[in-house]
Design an enzyme around this catalytic site. Structure first.
Site, mmCIF file in Angstrom:
data_model
loop_
_atom_site.group_PDB
_atom_site.id
_atom_site.type_symbol
_atom_site.label_atom_id
_atom_site.label_comp_id
_atom_site.label_asym_id
_atom_site.label_seq_id
_atom_site.Cartn_x
_atom_site.Cartn_y
_atom_site.Cartn_z
ATOM 1 N N HIS A 68 10.970 0.400 -63.433
ATOM 2 C CA HIS A 68 12.103 -0.434 -63.033
ATOM 3 C C HIS A 68 11.669 -1.454 -61.979
ATOM 4 C CE1 HIS A 68 12.438 2.174 -59.449
ATOM 5 N NE2 HIS A 68 12.198 3.151 -60.282
ATOM 6 N N LYS A 115 19.078 -6.577 -65.564
ATOM 7 C CA LYS A 115 19.121 -5.802 -64.321
ATOM 8 C C LYS A 115 18.020 -4.742 -64.291
ATOM 9 C CE LYS A 115 22.581 -3.828 -61.291
ATOM 10 N NZ LYS A 115 22.528 -4.538 -60.048
ATOM 11 N N GLY A 118 13.847 11.627 -54.899
ATOM 12 C CA GLY A 118 14.413 10.635 -55.820
ATOM 13 C C GLY A 118 14.812 11.272 -57.135
ATOM 14 N N GLY A 177 12.405 4.157 -52.904
ATOM 15 C CA GLY A 177 13.808 4.028 -53.319
ATOM 16 C C GLY A 177 14.773 4.926 -52.575
ATOM 17 N N ASN A 185 18.974 4.855 -49.017
ATOM 18 C CA ASN A 185 20.134 5.671 -48.653
ATOM 19 C C ASN A 185 20.549 5.325 -47.218
ATOM 20 O OD1 ASN A 185 21.900 7.866 -47.922
ATOM 21 N ND2 ASN A 185 21.171 8.887 -49.767
ATOM 22 N N ARG A 235 20.214 -6.256 -51.566
ATOM 23 C CA ARG A 235 21.418 -6.670 -50.846
ATOM 24 C C ARG A 235 21.553 -8.192 -50.782
ATOM 25 N NH1 ARG A 235 22.002 -2.139 -51.427
ATOM 26 N NH2 ARG A 235 23.416 -3.115 -52.866
ATOM 27 N N ALA A 236 22.800 -8.650 -50.859
ATOM 28 C CA ALA A 236 23.090 -10.062 -50.602
ATOM 29 C C ALA A 236 23.355 -10.199 -49.109
ATOM 30 C CB ALA A 236 24.316 -10.479 -51.392
ATOM 31 N N ARG A 267 33.647 2.533 -54.026
ATOM 32 C CA ARG A 267 32.422 1.966 -53.446
ATOM 33 C C ARG A 267 32.787 1.015 -52.309
ATOM 34 N NH1 ARG A 267 28.825 -0.483 -57.859
ATOM 35 N NH2 ARG A 267 27.343 -0.604 -56.149
#
Ligand SMILES: [Fe+2]
Length: 557
Positions: A12, A37, A184, A300, A304, A409-410, A440
């Site tokens: 990924h 994605k 993970g 990854g 969190n 993140r934006a 969310r």
């Protein structure tokens, strides 16, 4: 020296970046360009964008570095796990292992497609061990001379977690916890059980967790023994007559998109709780082994933010840096510096103050696209002031400015923005724009100067990767970005780094008394964050956003 780093684990988040003389110039994930994605394909679009930005040809590169070891390392691990019974010896698992190996070997780990796409090069091709690449991506950009470096992910070729000691521009390997003893993997298996996509939707489980209650015992799947976590991978993978060991103990798996009942919320609570305990144990071990109270995290699992917030607030650490591209996209950032470790050399130490490393589009380019689509757009005199007026008026705004963020993140360059004071705004943005799950949480961007007023344990947090408690007296002031447990995942915005975004939040503060905005990524559910003006326009008109501020232009419906 010009070095190119990329991630092509075939799992990924393929990505690429380029550095000149130890300065990172540009980084982009393949998904942003291909629009697939978590794109796991060879990142030829991302590499092309890197070369174009740096204005170099492939034959001018000195090193091309892939954040994954030579083909064969992972198949050796898998075969060992099959033989030891740690990984179920099923037709599908064997097929997957063989297929991945064959593909990697055929492509020489990605260097063959590199040559096919970009031609011959004098560059030295370099395989970089996956966790070493993650570790560099944490340490080199962390801003600490001495630090405990902890990598936690689904898997490397053989690694699940690892601890490193970063000092004087070097990384000493301290220990590796081998796959499949993997946090993970633990989180991903339960993500799947809860009806979400593993290695993608872990955020949803983290967001759901506070709605659950304690009581579900996951001790058979994960435990902490003498300060070290232990994941029972054999049990996590186990299936009898199509029923997983998880389902046998906790009840049938949730059907995707179905209602979420209390029992699933309680499982999410237990999963998050166990992951936090395991991460805290690992960080404690790392600080003890390295005798350092500064911690750098990557992998990854380090996405969190809830657990990261607990680590930051714990008495174990003085300083914390979490690589914002903690997942495998960020591996490119580590691989690109790996050649500096040759012959006992030192890594470039480049504290990462922002993640605006991607493509940018000028007003002229934006205007051309607007004209192509025959859209009515107004050139704004004062972009921040006009946008602040709209936001204070309750409008939901698509905000497209400057260089795209690297990482998930934006951060105010490819964002959807709204008024965080409106308790209904969460539902409005969810229903009109994001079409995503109700539980969310949305996150706040706030002026760095006011972080202490709004948050407990406030610190510079430019990457939305740490969760803090919102001060109790402020929770009703910014309800739409305060999660059900009273926490928020803030971005603190600095004037010298993001002047336009800082100005916008400041202008909003002048109008409302609250220099905080609701900020969510500029994409629709299940899609990658927008990259180009065309992506932004398409997303704007496919959603319930009220206005699009793109460069200096305002587009309304
Ligand atoms: Fe990884």
């Amino acid at each position: 020296m010009i070095t190119l780093g990329f991630n092509y684990s075939q799992m990924h988040d393929s990505s690429a970046c380029i550095a000149r003389d130890g300065e990172l110039l540009f980084a982009v994930a393949e998904e942003r360009i291909s629009r697939i994605k978590h794109d796991a394909g060879f990142p030829h679009n991302a590499i092309r964008a890197c070369l174009d930005f740096a204005k170099v040809r492939a034959d001018q590169l000195d090193f091309v570095c892939q954040g994954w070891p030579v083909p064969g390392k992972s198949i050796a691990t898998d075969l060992k796990c099959f033989l030891r019974g740690q990984y179920p010896l099923t037709y599908l698992n064997v097929l997957n292992t063989a297929r991945t190996y064959a593909s990697m070997a055929h492509q020489n780990g990605g260097f063959k497609p590199f040559t096919n796409h970009f031609g011959a090069t004098k560059a030295q091709f370099r395989f970089v061990d996956h966790h070493l690449a993650h570790a560099i991506s944490a340490y080199s950009y962390g801003g600490f001379d001495k630090a405990a470096v902890v990598v936690m992910d689904g898997r490397g070729a053989w690694e699940a977690s690892s601890i490193w000691y970063g000092h004087d521009g070097r990384l000493d390997h301290v220990l590796t916890i081998p796959w499949p003893n993997s946090l993970g993997l633990f989180y991903a298996q339960f993500t799947q059980y809860l009806g979400f996509v593993p290695n993608s939707d872990e955020w949803k489980v983290m967001g759901l967790a506070p709605y659950g209650s304690p009581g579900v015992n996951l001790g058979e799947f994960i435990s902490i023994d003498q300060g070290m976590y232990r994941v029972n991978a054999q049990l996590l993978f186990q299936r009898h007559n199509g029923i997983s060991a998880i389902a046998k103990r906790l009840g049938p798996e949730r059907t995707p998109e179905s209602e979420i009942d209390e029992s699933f919320k309680n499982v999410a609570f237990a999963v998050q709780d166990a992951c936090e305990d395991a991460m805290l144990a690992l960080v404690k071990l790392a600080t003890e082994k390295t005798d350092s109270r500064n911690v750098c995290l990557a992998g990854g699992v380090a996405l969190n933010s809830k657990a990261n917030g607990k680590i930051q607030a714990s008495c174990m650490v003085d300083g914390i840096f979490v690589q914002p591209a903690a997942s495998d996209d960020g591996v490119a950032l580590g691989a690109v510096f790996a050649p500096y470790l040759d012959s006992g050399g030192r890594l470039p130490m480049r504290p990462m103050r922002h993640a605006y490393l991607g493509p940018e589009f000028s007003d002229a380019e934006i205007e051309k696209v607007l004209r192509t689509y025959k859209l009515r757009a107004f050139k704004l005199e004062d972009v921040a002031a006009t946008t602040a007026d709209l936001l204070a008026d309750g409008k939901i705004i698509g905000w497209f400015q400057g260089r795209m963020e690297f990482g998930p993140r934006a951060l105010g360059h490819r964002s959807i923005l709204a008024d965080p004071r409106d308790p209904e705004m969460n539902a409005k943005v969810n229903n009109a724009v994001k079409f995503r799950e109700w539980w969310r949480p949305f996150a706040p961007s706030m002026l760095r100067e006011v972080a202490g007023e709004y948050l407990e344990h406030a610190c510079d947090s430019p990457f939305m990767i740490l969760t803090n408690p919102v001060r109790p007296e402020k929770r009703d002031i910014i309800p739409s970005v305060t999660h059900v447990d009273g926490s928020a995942r803030p971005q603190t915005v600095e004037k010298d780094i993001s002047p336009l975004y800082w100005n916008l939040i400041n202008e909003f503060g002048k109008r409302t008394g609250v220099p905080v905005l609701m900020n969510t990524s500029f994409n629709l559910r299940g899609e990658a964050i927008v990259n180009t003006p065309t992506d932004a326009i398409r997303t704007f008109f496919s959603s319930g956003m009220d206005a699009l501020v793109i460069g200096s232009y305002l587009v309304e419906k």
